[in-house]
Design an enzyme around this catalytic site. Sequence first.
Site, mmCIF file in Angstrom:
data_model
loop_
_atom_site.group_PDB
_atom_site.id
_atom_site.type_symbol
_atom_site.label_atom_id
_atom_site.label_comp_id
_atom_site.label_asym_id
_atom_site.label_seq_id
_atom_site.Cartn_x
_atom_site.Cartn_y
_atom_site.Cartn_z
ATOM 1 N N HIS A 2 0.827 -1.149 -0.063
ATOM 2 C CA HIS A 2 0.049 0.166 -0.242
ATOM 3 C C HIS A 2 0.810 1.436 -0.070
ATOM 4 O O HIS A 2 0.463 2.641 0.475
ATOM 5 C CB HIS A 2 -0.721 0.286 1.554
ATOM 6 C CG HIS A 2 -1.908 -0.927 0.741
ATOM 7 N ND1 HIS A 2 -1.954 -2.265 0.928
ATOM 8 C CD2 HIS A 2 -3.482 -0.783 0.331
ATOM 9 C CE1 HIS A 2 -3.224 -2.923 1.150
ATOM 10 N NE2 HIS A 2 -4.401 -2.118 1.068
ATOM 11 N N HIS A 27 -8.363 -2.449 -4.777
ATOM 12 C CA HIS A 27 -8.892 -1.885 -3.707
ATOM 13 C C HIS A 27 -8.159 -1.292 -2.284
ATOM 14 O O HIS A 27 -6.759 -0.917 -2.593
ATOM 15 C CB HIS A 27 -8.481 -3.850 -2.293
ATOM 16 C CG HIS A 27 -7.430 -3.908 -2.008
ATOM 17 N ND1 HIS A 27 -7.002 -3.920 -0.813
ATOM 18 C CD2 HIS A 27 -7.016 -4.524 -2.828
ATOM 19 C CE1 HIS A 27 -5.807 -4.247 -1.091
ATOM 20 N NE2 HIS A 27 -5.394 -5.098 -1.915
ATOM 21 N N ASP A 28 -9.177 -0.802 -1.336
ATOM 22 C CA ASP A 28 -8.717 -0.140 0.050
ATOM 23 C C ASP A 28 -8.708 1.480 -1.001
ATOM 24 O O ASP A 28 -7.818 2.154 -0.302
ATOM 25 C CB ASP A 28 -7.260 0.015 0.241
ATOM 26 C CG ASP A 28 -7.525 -1.458 1.016
ATOM 27 O OD1 ASP A 28 -8.670 -2.156 1.554
ATOM 28 O OD2 ASP A 28 -6.639 -2.425 1.389
#
Length: 69
Positions: A2, A27-28
């Site tokens: 990330h 995602h996220d």
Amino acid sequence: GHSHAAALADYRTWAPRIMPGGILAIHDIFPNPDDGGQAPYEIYQLALASGLFRELEPTRTLGVLERIR
């Protein structure tokens, strides 16, 4: 990962391999920095700005883009 470097490396590696009609899912995705890290969101915005993808309906924090060219 990330981190910005990891997310950018993933994008640069995989985006060119996606054929028109294919899906890029990230995602996220958190537009508000108070909700989560910003690297996936920044990459999502980068993909949209490229003109190669169009936005599809997200699912919670999963951003979904379709390759258009």
